[in-house]
Design an enzyme around this catalytic site. Sequence first.
Site, PDB file in Angstrom:
ATOM      1  CD  GLU A  27      -2.872   0.763   2.484  1.00 45.01           C
ATOM      2  OE1 GLU A  27      -3.549  -0.281   2.498  1.00 45.01           O
ATOM      3  OE2 GLU A  27      -2.908   1.621   3.376  1.00 45.01           O
ATOM      4  CD  GLU A 114      -8.031   3.413   4.042  1.00 45.70           C
ATOM      5  OE1 GLU A 114      -7.034   2.738   4.344  1.00 45.70           O
ATOM      6  OE2 GLU A 114      -7.985   4.619   3.775  1.00 45.70           O
TER       7      GLU A 114
END
Length: 177
Positions: A27, A114
């Site tokens: 990420e 998220e």
Amino acid sequence: FHRSDLIDQIHEAVGPHGVPPRRLLLEITEGTLMTNLEQILPTLHHLNELGVQISVDAVATGNSSLAYLTTLPISEVKIDRSFVNKLGVTPKSTAVITTIVALARALGLRVIAEGVETISQQNILHRQGCSSMQGFLFARPMPGHAIPAWAKNFSQSAPRVEAIGFDEDDDLPRLAL
């Protein structure tokens, strides 16, 4: 991504354990990506050739153009919690999420939201076409050894989730809404 030996480090980390690079997902934040794109781009392409997947975190939170989504070897984008926590509060957050989801889908990218903390956020995201989510609604951070017990309890006690299992392509845990 700034390390010149990142590729070597990945080989050293996964090789002895027999983990195929395609099972890795690295990420990078959109800000880091855009700030150092010329330096990072060769590494991204090399990782892609190895099969390593790349996720871009905090999409649409900086001053960058979304055009990079069409040219970079990435697998997934993450909708920042700053948009998710305003769902149901400001119509603009829903519009941004709808746009990110539609763009990601059109480009063949996975999209993950998220910071999902409420069932209302989960329901809005699901209606917008985002079925992959992470956040405190599902679990707090935990050590790896605690995940099997959590998964068993979660799948038995959470009627809002249809299934918990493993993606047949990569054996990664997945929740199906």
